[in-house]
Each structure stands twice: as structure tokens, then as C-alpha cells.
Design a protein around this motif. Sequence first.
Motif, mmCIF file in Angstrom:
data_model
loop_
_atom_site.group_PDB
_atom_site.id
_atom_site.type_symbol
_atom_site.label_atom_id
_atom_site.label_comp_id
_atom_site.label_asym_id
_atom_site.label_seq_id
_atom_site.Cartn_x
_atom_site.Cartn_y
_atom_site.Cartn_z
ATOM 1 N N TRP A 118 20.631 -8.063 35.545
ATOM 2 C CA TRP A 118 20.170 -9.008 36.572
ATOM 3 C C TRP A 118 21.113 -9.115 37.773
ATOM 4 O O TRP A 118 20.761 -9.690 38.777
ATOM 5 N N PHE A 119 22.309 -8.548 37.659
ATOM 6 C CA PHE A 119 23.293 -8.718 38.736
ATOM 7 C C PHE A 119 23.992 -7.385 39.003
ATOM 8 O O PHE A 119 25.067 -7.114 38.472
ATOM 9 N N PRO A 120 23.348 -6.514 39.812
ATOM 10 C CA PRO A 120 23.850 -5.149 39.940
ATOM 11 C C PRO A 120 25.014 -4.987 40.928
ATOM 12 O O PRO A 120 25.187 -3.920 41.508
ATOM 13 N N LEU A 121 25.825 -6.012 41.085
ATOM 14 C CA LEU A 121 26.908 -5.920 42.076
ATOM 15 C C LEU A 121 27.907 -4.797 41.760
ATOM 16 O O LEU A 121 28.230 -4.009 42.661
ATOM 17 N N PRO A 122 28.389 -4.687 40.499
ATOM 18 C CA PRO A 122 29.339 -3.598 40.226
ATOM 19 C C PRO A 122 28.731 -2.221 40.514
ATOM 20 O O PRO A 122 29.415 -1.337 41.044
ATOM 21 N N LEU A 123 27.451 -2.072 40.192
ATOM 22 C CA LEU A 123 26.779 -0.799 40.438
ATOM 23 C C LEU A 123 26.632 -0.548 41.946
ATOM 24 O O LEU A 123 26.769 0.584 42.413
ATOM 25 N N MET A 124 26.360 -1.609 42.688
ATOM 26 C CA MET A 124 26.260 -1.456 44.139
ATOM 27 C C MET A 124 27.607 -1.017 44.723
ATOM 28 O O MET A 124 27.664 -0.225 45.660
ATOM 29 N N ARG A 125 28.680 -1.534 44.154
ATOM 30 C CA ARG A 125 30.012 -1.127 44.606
ATOM 31 C C ARG A 125 30.208 0.372 44.357
ATOM 32 O O ARG A 125 30.730 1.094 45.195
ATOM 33 N N GLU A 126 29.726 0.806 43.173
ATOM 34 C CA GLU A 126 29.822 2.233 42.832
ATOM 35 C C GLU A 126 29.030 3.094 43.825
ATOM 36 O O GLU A 126 29.539 4.080 44.350
ATOM 37 N N PHE A 127 27.796 2.672 44.107
ATOM 38 C CA PHE A 127 26.954 3.427 45.042
ATOM 39 C C PHE A 127 27.575 3.432 46.439
ATOM 40 O O PHE A 127 27.555 4.449 47.142
ATOM 41 N N ALA A 128 28.124 2.288 46.845
ATOM 42 C CA ALA A 128 28.753 2.206 48.161
ATOM 43 C C ALA A 128 29.949 3.152 48.222
ATOM 44 O O ALA A 128 30.175 3.830 49.238
ATOM 45 N N GLY A 129 30.679 3.246 47.099
ATOM 46 C CA GLY A 129 31.824 4.150 47.017
ATOM 47 C C GLY A 129 31.415 5.606 47.181
ATOM 48 O O GLY A 129 32.203 6.443 47.617
ATOM 49 N N GLN A 130 30.144 5.885 46.834
ATOM 50 C CA GLN A 130 29.632 7.257 46.977
ATOM 51 C C GLN A 130 29.024 7.503 48.354
ATOM 52 O O GLN A 130 28.475 8.563 48.613
ATOM 53 N N GLY A 131 29.091 6.479 49.205
ATOM 54 C CA GLY A 131 28.607 6.653 50.567
ATOM 55 C C GLY A 131 27.131 6.390 50.772
ATOM 56 O O GLY A 131 26.585 6.701 51.833
#
Lengths: 176, 125
Positions: A118-131
Motif C-alpha cells: 500500500w505504500f510504494p515509497l521505497p520502490l519509487m526511490r529505487e525506480f528514481a535511482g534508475q532514472g
Amino acid sequence: MADTTNFAPEFDAPIDYMRRTRDYYLALGYDNPYRWAHYTDAPFTALKKPLKDSTLALITTAAPYQPDKGDQGPGALYNAGAKFYSVYSGDAAHDHDTRISHIGYDRKHTTAKDSGTWFPLPLMREFAGQGRFTLAKRFHGAPTNRSQRVTLETDAPEILARCRQDQVDAALLVPT
Amino acid sequence: MSLVARYLERNGIPTVVMGAAKDIVEWAGVPRFLFSDFPLGNSAGKPHEPDTQRFTLDLALKVLESAVGPRTTVQSPLRWNEDGDWKNDYNNLARMPAEEVAKRRAEFDKVKQTALEQRKKAGVA
């Protein structure tokens, strides 16, 4: 390759939550059913630049864990005491303990042990890290207090203002 | 949440909603919607399955990037489980014994009272 006449069973379709909920509360003796927001139109704004050049914010209905507000753990009963009544924001660079005990999620088939559902913030950080995009510096919590007037007149404008402060280009909204 | 999506969108911020209550989100009408046919509480993927969570976020981003107009719904191809029988359980009184119904009625009375007191305290009642 072709489809066959071995069709899926009738029940195996998206749940009609509005009807199911209305029937449920009627049977519990409440004949003043909730009126869900309903519009015939919907707005649309195209992305102004490619996603990889855009700043994306997370908007959540999850609540920050409040130790003094009763059981909010996995499998907790519906806990209206854990609701929140004004927009809150958190630093997207850090992890946060968010809970959904204040929301009517499916308590039989899911236990709310993994906040990644329900809270994909860590995953969003990962995706952001991949550009894939730039993660907005804050995420925002939207209250779910059953007053659509408060959502329209107070909470939504507040979330917009905070997104503008952070130069947000697009938003991912994750209701529970 | 759909109301917030509509408000942001109308004010220049494109949105995508990730959700599991198809009828409720579409009844409101949002610009872009990634629907996962999962029990409520799993809008962002399946518990302890990072791959399904990654797949769900990736698909939501693709919907955000590619939708050509409002009320775009894409349904995730992921299944919660094979038989889908969980759909018969949610708030389904036909599957509940009478004492369970009575218990829920008592619980609901309590919840309503708590919520009302909190709204009063917060000045929004």
C-alpha cells in the motif's frame, strides 16, 4: 492459439464494492447508505515532459503509525481511532512506518504485514535511482474521513499547494 | 482519493491512481487508473512479492505516460490466486453465520461513535 468456450466462473470479475457494501449495511440495519462520489466527466492533463525528466510525488491514504491510538498492526480490526484529519507530509528520502488499520481493507484475505502493498515509497526511490523519474522530496497523506466536502474544499487544495511547493510534475495516488 | 486525483489533474498535475476497487474509482471518474484485481489493501502489489510490486509500479508509470485521454483504465494481468474465490467473501453476509453478523453490528456501532467524536474534535463534523 485461440480462446476456448471454457469460460471463467461468473463470480470471477472485479467485485461490485458499492453494491456489496450497500447490501451489507442494509442487512446490519443501516438504511442511510454512503453516497460515493460520481461524475460523468473526468479531467485530463498530458505530461508536459518525458517522465524521466519529471518530478513524481506519492499520495497515500495510509496513516503514520501512532503508538497511542490502539492496535494498528497486521490483522488489526478496523480502527477509526487511527484516522487522521489533516494532510500530512513526509520526507521521501527516508523510510516511514505507515499503517492502514483505519481503512476498510480486506481483512480476511490480506494481513497488512507488508507495507509494500500500500505504500510504494521505497520502490519509487529505487525506480528514481534508475532514472525513471525524479522523486518529489515529500510524499503526502490524504485523510479518508468520509466527508467528501472536506476532501474537495480543504484536503485536495492543500495537497495541490504542497505539490506546487515541491515543483511536482505528476502524482501517483495509492488508495487502500 | 479519486477526488484528489481529479483536483490535481484539473490544476495541471497529471495523475495515475493505483487501486483495487474498480467500481468505486470508475464511478468517480479519474484520468488514469491502474486496476489490480486484488483484495483491498494490495493496490501496489502482492505481499512479500517484490516482483509483483515492481511490475505494478512499472505498469502504473506506463499508464501515466501513455494514456491518451481521461478514464483510461488498465487492468493488471496479475492474479491474486488461481480460483479467485476470495471475491465471494468481502462483506458477503451469505457466507457469515448469524452470530458473526451480530458481532459486526456491535463493532460497527462502536466505530461510528469513535469516528463521530474524532470528527467533532477535529472540527469537521
